[in-house]
Each structure stands twice: as C-alpha cells, then as structure tokens.
Design a protein around this motif. Structure first.
Motif, PDB file in Angstrom:
ATOM      1  N   LEU A  32      -3.651  61.342   9.255  1.00 11.58           N
ATOM      2  CA  LEU A  32      -3.124  60.824  10.517  1.00 11.58           C
ATOM      3  C   LEU A  32      -2.493  59.456  10.337  1.00 11.58           C
ATOM      4  CD1 LEU A  32      -5.593  61.722  13.408  1.00 11.58           C
ATOM      5  CD2 LEU A  32      -3.161  62.193  13.267  1.00 11.58           C
ATOM      6  N   VAL A  33      -3.133  58.602   9.544  1.00 16.14           N
ATOM      7  CA  VAL A  33      -2.553  57.286   9.273  1.00 16.14           C
ATOM      8  C   VAL A  33      -1.226  57.454   8.545  1.00 16.14           C
ATOM      9  CG1 VAL A  33      -2.841  55.099   8.037  1.00 16.14           C
ATOM     10  CG2 VAL A  33      -4.781  56.098   9.247  1.00 16.14           C
ATOM     11  N   ARG A  34      -1.196  58.311   7.540  1.00 17.49           N
ATOM     12  CA  ARG A  34       0.032  58.535   6.769  1.00 17.49           C
ATOM     13  C   ARG A  34       1.177  58.990   7.674  1.00 17.49           C
ATOM     14  NH1 ARG A  34       0.705  61.704   1.183  1.00 17.49           N
ATOM     15  NH2 ARG A  34      -0.191  59.733   0.558  1.00 17.49           N
ATOM     16  N   GLU A  35       0.884  59.865   8.622  1.00 14.97           N
ATOM     17  CA  GLU A  35       1.908  60.434   9.498  1.00 14.97           C
ATOM     18  C   GLU A  35       2.153  59.603  10.756  1.00 14.97           C
ATOM     19  OE1 GLU A  35       3.725  63.174   8.710  1.00 14.97           O
ATOM     20  OE2 GLU A  35       2.681  63.090   6.777  1.00 14.97           O
ATOM     21  N   LYS A  36       1.515  58.436  10.832  1.00 15.76           N
ATOM     22  CA  LYS A  36       1.600  57.563  12.019  1.00 15.76           C
ATOM     23  C   LYS A  36       1.142  58.312  13.264  1.00 15.76           C
ATOM     24  CE  LYS A  36       5.551  55.067  10.194  1.00 15.76           C
ATOM     25  NZ  LYS A  36       6.939  54.644  10.456  1.00 15.76           N
ATOM     26  N   GLY A  37       0.137  59.147  13.100  1.00 16.00           N
ATOM     27  CA  GLY A  37      -0.380  59.936  14.205  1.00 16.00           C
ATOM     28  C   GLY A  37      -1.508  59.255  14.943  1.00 16.00           C
ATOM     29  N   HIS A  38      -1.938  58.098  14.462  1.00 18.51           N
ATOM     30  CA  HIS A  38      -2.994  57.362  15.143  1.00 18.51           C
ATOM     31  C   HIS A  38      -2.405  56.673  16.372  1.00 18.51           C
ATOM     32  CE1 HIS A  38      -0.970  54.811  12.267  1.00 18.51           C
ATOM     33  NE2 HIS A  38      -1.337  53.765  12.969  1.00 18.51           N
ATOM     34  N   VAL A  39      -3.260  56.293  17.277  1.00 23.30           N
ATOM     35  CA  VAL A  39      -2.818  55.686  18.530  1.00 23.30           C
ATOM     36  C   VAL A  39      -2.491  54.216  18.284  1.00 23.30           C
ATOM     37  CG1 VAL A  39      -3.519  55.052  20.869  1.00 23.30           C
ATOM     38  CG2 VAL A  39      -4.222  57.251  19.898  1.00 23.30           C
ATOM     39  N   HIS A  40      -1.298  53.832  18.657  1.00 19.41           N
ATOM     40  CA  HIS A  40      -0.925  52.426  18.692  1.00 19.41           C
ATOM     41  C   HIS A  40       0.142  52.240  19.759  1.00 19.41           C
ATOM     42  CE1 HIS A  40       1.852  54.102  15.678  1.00 19.41           C
ATOM     43  NE2 HIS A  40       2.697  53.192  16.068  1.00 19.41           N
ATOM     44  N   ILE A  41       0.221  51.048  20.269  1.00 20.69           N
ATOM     45  CA  ILE A  41       1.111  50.772  21.386  1.00 20.69           C
ATOM     46  C   ILE A  41       2.317  49.982  20.880  1.00 20.69           C
ATOM     47  CG2 ILE A  41       1.322  49.640  23.630  1.00 20.69           C
ATOM     48  CD1 ILE A  41      -1.725  50.158  23.947  1.00 20.69           C
ATOM     49  N   ARG A  53       8.629  43.091  11.835  1.00 16.96           N
ATOM     50  CA  ARG A  53       8.163  43.401  10.477  1.00 16.96           C
ATOM     51  C   ARG A  53       6.912  42.597  10.140  1.00 16.96           C
ATOM     52  NH1 ARG A  53      10.752  46.249   7.314  1.00 16.96           N
ATOM     53  NH2 ARG A  53      12.926  46.851   7.301  1.00 16.96           N
ATOM     54  N   ILE A  54       6.926  41.323  10.482  1.00 17.12           N
ATOM     55  CA  ILE A  54       5.771  40.452  10.198  1.00 17.12           C
ATOM     56  C   ILE A  54       4.551  40.918  10.982  1.00 17.12           C
ATOM     57  CG2 ILE A  54       4.856  38.116  10.492  1.00 17.12           C
ATOM     58  CD1 ILE A  54       7.758  37.112   9.904  1.00 17.12           C
ATOM     59  N   VAL A  55       4.739  41.182  12.273  1.00 16.36           N
ATOM     60  CA  VAL A  55       3.625  41.632  13.123  1.00 16.36           C
ATOM     61  C   VAL A  55       3.090  42.973  12.615  1.00 16.36           C
ATOM     62  CG1 VAL A  55       3.028  42.450  15.442  1.00 16.36           C
ATOM     63  CG2 VAL A  55       4.328  40.338  15.169  1.00 16.36           C
ATOM     64  N   SER A  56       3.981  43.897  12.304  1.00 13.18           N
ATOM     65  CA  SER A  56       3.560  45.220  11.848  1.00 13.18           C
ATOM     66  C   SER A  56       2.765  45.132  10.546  1.00 13.18           C
ATOM     67  CB  SER A  56       4.782  46.126  11.663  1.00 13.18           C
ATOM     68  OG  SER A  56       4.370  47.428  11.334  1.00 13.18           O
ATOM     69  N   ARG A  57       3.250  44.350   9.607  1.00  9.62           N
ATOM     70  CA  ARG A  57       2.542  44.209   8.326  1.00  9.62           C
ATOM     71  C   ARG A  57       1.218  43.467   8.501  1.00  9.62           C
ATOM     72  NH1 ARG A  57       5.813  46.483   4.643  1.00  9.62           N
ATOM     73  NH2 ARG A  57       8.062  46.187   4.835  1.00  9.62           N
ATOM     74  N   THR A  58       1.184  42.505   9.424  1.00  7.34           N
ATOM     75  CA  THR A  58      -0.073  41.788   9.697  1.00  7.34           C
ATOM     76  C   THR A  58      -1.114  42.727  10.296  1.00  7.34           C
ATOM     77  OG1 THR A  58       1.163  39.735  10.042  1.00  7.34           O
ATOM     78  CG2 THR A  58      -1.089  39.823  10.929  1.00  7.34           C
ATOM     79  N   VAL A  59      -0.676  43.564  11.224  1.00  8.89           N
ATOM     80  CA  VAL A  59      -1.585  44.558  11.810  1.00  8.89           C
ATOM     81  C   VAL A  59      -2.077  45.509  10.720  1.00  8.89           C
ATOM     82  CG1 VAL A  59      -1.722  46.533  13.388  1.00  8.89           C
ATOM     83  CG2 VAL A  59      -0.646  44.409  14.145  1.00  8.89           C
ATOM     84  N   ALA A  60      -1.185  45.924   9.832  1.00 10.21           N
ATOM     85  CA  ALA A  60      -1.568  46.829   8.739  1.00 10.21           C
ATOM     86  C   ALA A  60      -2.579  46.152   7.805  1.00 10.21           C
ATOM     87  CB  ALA A  60      -0.333  47.283   7.964  1.00 10.21           C
ATOM     88  N   VAL A  61      -2.392  44.859   7.532  1.00  8.29           N
ATOM     89  CA  VAL A  61      -3.359  44.122   6.701  1.00  8.29           C
ATOM     90  C   VAL A  61      -4.726  44.117   7.375  1.00  8.29           C
ATOM     91  CG1 VAL A  61      -4.001  41.819   5.855  1.00  8.29           C
ATOM     92  CG2 VAL A  61      -1.693  42.669   5.476  1.00  8.29           C
ATOM     93  N   ARG A 103      -0.108  51.126   2.313  1.00 12.57           N
ATOM     94  CA  ARG A 103       1.265  51.595   2.117  1.00 12.57           C
ATOM     95  C   ARG A 103       2.203  50.969   3.145  1.00 12.57           C
ATOM     96  NH1 ARG A 103       1.308  57.707   0.282  1.00 12.57           N
ATOM     97  NH2 ARG A 103       3.277  57.536   1.377  1.00 12.57           N
ATOM     98  N   PHE A 104       1.695  50.693   4.351  1.00 15.33           N
ATOM     99  CA  PHE A 104       2.509  50.026   5.374  1.00 15.33           C
ATOM    100  C   PHE A 104       2.604  48.521   5.115  1.00 15.33           C
ATOM    101  CE2 PHE A 104       0.951  53.735   7.945  1.00 15.33           C
ATOM    102  CZ  PHE A 104       2.177  54.375   8.017  1.00 15.33           C
ATOM    103  N   VAL A 105       1.654  47.978   4.372  1.00 15.22           N
ATOM    104  CA  VAL A 105       1.708  46.556   4.022  1.00 15.22           C
ATOM    105  C   VAL A 105       2.739  46.332   2.923  1.00 15.22           C
ATOM    106  CG1 VAL A 105       0.424  44.592   3.076  1.00 15.22           C
ATOM    107  CG2 VAL A 105      -0.699  46.150   4.682  1.00 15.22           C
ATOM    108  N   PHE A 106       2.687  47.149   1.874  1.00 19.62           N
ATOM    109  CA  PHE A 106       3.503  46.909   0.687  1.00 19.62           C
ATOM    110  C   PHE A 106       4.732  47.802   0.567  1.00 19.62           C
ATOM    111  CE2 PHE A 106      -0.893  45.717  -0.422  1.00 19.62           C
ATOM    112  CZ  PHE A 106      -0.681  44.367  -0.618  1.00 19.62           C
ATOM    113  N   GLY A 107       4.781  48.883   1.336  1.00 16.53           N
ATOM    114  CA  GLY A 107       5.902  49.821   1.236  1.00 16.53           C
ATOM    115  C   GLY A 107       7.087  49.413   2.097  1.00 16.53           C
ATOM    116  N   THR A 108       8.109  50.230   2.067  1.00 19.13           N
ATOM    117  CA  THR A 108       9.307  49.950   2.865  1.00 19.13           C
ATOM    118  C   THR A 108       9.146  50.417   4.310  1.00 19.13           C
ATOM    119  OG1 THR A 108      10.267  52.047   2.150  1.00 19.13           O
ATOM    120  CG2 THR A 108      10.851  50.089   0.874  1.00 19.13           C
ATOM    121  N   ASP A 109       8.288  51.400   4.535  1.00 17.09           N
ATOM    122  CA  ASP A 109       8.058  51.936   5.879  1.00 17.09           C
ATOM    123  C   ASP A 109       7.099  51.030   6.645  1.00 17.09           C
ATOM    124  OD1 ASP A 109       8.350  53.741   7.933  1.00 17.09           O
ATOM    125  OD2 ASP A 109       6.847  55.145   7.155  1.00 17.09           O
ATOM    126  N   LEU A 110       7.386  50.854   7.930  1.00  9.64           N
ATOM    127  CA  LEU A 110       6.508  50.066   8.794  1.00  9.64           C
ATOM    128  C   LEU A 110       5.688  50.990   9.684  1.00  9.64           C
ATOM    129  CD1 LEU A 110       8.918  47.244  10.008  1.00  9.64           C
ATOM    130  CD2 LEU A 110       7.143  47.067   8.268  1.00  9.64           C
TER     131      LEU A 110
END
Length: 166
Positions: free
Chosen positions: A64-73, A86-94, A149-156
């Motif tokens: 679910l995490v891989r497919e972005k199927g988890h709940v987020h707003i 990008r900064i906010v997304s990567r910070t949340v992923a961290v 993968r969302f922290v270090f990869g190209t996909d957010l």
C-alpha cells in the motif's frame, strides 16, 4: 537482482493479504450461515478470522505504501509551490521512516520476548504468540524501506493535487 527479489517479496505479501481478505469473507459468511442454521461455528473459524485481520493488515501495508494507497491529505501540499512541496513531502516521508523503524524495533523486541518466554495465545487453541508478532518487524521494516524510497527516490509521496484521484 536484489531489487527484483525485494519487489517480488512486497508483491507476494500483498497477494497473501488479498487471499487472506477472501478467507475473511468466506469465514464470516460461513459463521453467519452456521449460526442461522442453529449450529455452533467452529472455534478455529473465528480465530482464523482474528489472525487474518492482523496478517492482512500487516502484510499488505508495504505494498500500500509503494502504491501510495495509504491515506494522506493533499489539501496542504496542493497549495504549496513545487519546491516547498518537495521539501514537505520528503520531510513527511522521513518522519514515516523513523516511526516505522521504531515500530519495527519494538516489534522485534516483542517477537523475541515471545520466543524467550514461550508465550502462547490461548483463546481457542494454543498458538505460539511469536507467530502473531513476527508480522510487526517484517511489516514495519518493509514499510520503512518503502517510505525511504520517497525520501531518496525521484517519486514523491504527495502529488500536489487535492481531491480524489482514481
């Protein structure tokens, strides 16, 4: 090679979670039909449904995490400019990686404690408790990798698009 094996593991666990969901449906229907027929449902039927809920959730979560199927707003991230998003997304992923690593560590401690003590779940049958708690370090460890993968990869994690997109 390692990447393909890892992906195969994540997808295999998702398939097991899907099969478990089907089993849950069958076991609930069987239980209801047996009760309506005046019969006592088998104890293992209810117990397997309880265990199935845990395993389905834990084993399907990394996929679910891989497919972005988890709940987020996306309401806040949609209002941000690309760079800040990008900064906010990567910070949340961290933060998600850190939380998952802590839960994986604590799950591993619980699993090892269950083995050391020889704990059993004693509801309908005597089941070694480690068979339940092994799901925690595996699932949360894999989720940490997926969030990384969302922290270090190209996909957010966040697309920047508010609303429902399917």
């Amino acid at each position: 090679m390692i990447s393909k094996a890892y992906s195969a593991l994540v997808y295999s666990l998702a398939v097991i979670a899907g099969v478990t969901l089907v089993w849950l449906m069958i076991s609930v229907i069987a239980s209801v039909l047996m009760r309506n027929a005046g019969l006592q449902p088998f104890a293992w039927l209810f117990t397997s449904a309880e265990y199935g809920l845990l395993y389905m959730t834990m084993l399907g979560a990394p996929w679910l995490v891989r497919e972005k199927g988890h709940v987020h707003i996306e309401l806040v991230t949609a209002a941000l400019p690309d760079g800040l998003r990008r900064i906010v997304s990567r910070t949340v992923a961290v933060a998600c990686v850190v939380v998952c690593l802590i839960l994986a560590w604590k799950g591993a401690e619980l699993f090892l404690t269950n083995i050391e003590r020889g704990d059993f779940d004693t509801r309908a049958y005597y089941v070694p408790r480690w068979m339940l708690t092994i799901a925690f370090p595996i699932s949360f460890g894999l989720m940490a990798v997926e969030f990384a993968r969302f922290v270090f990869g190209t996909d957010l994690m966040h697309t920047g698009e508010a609303g429902i997109h399917e």
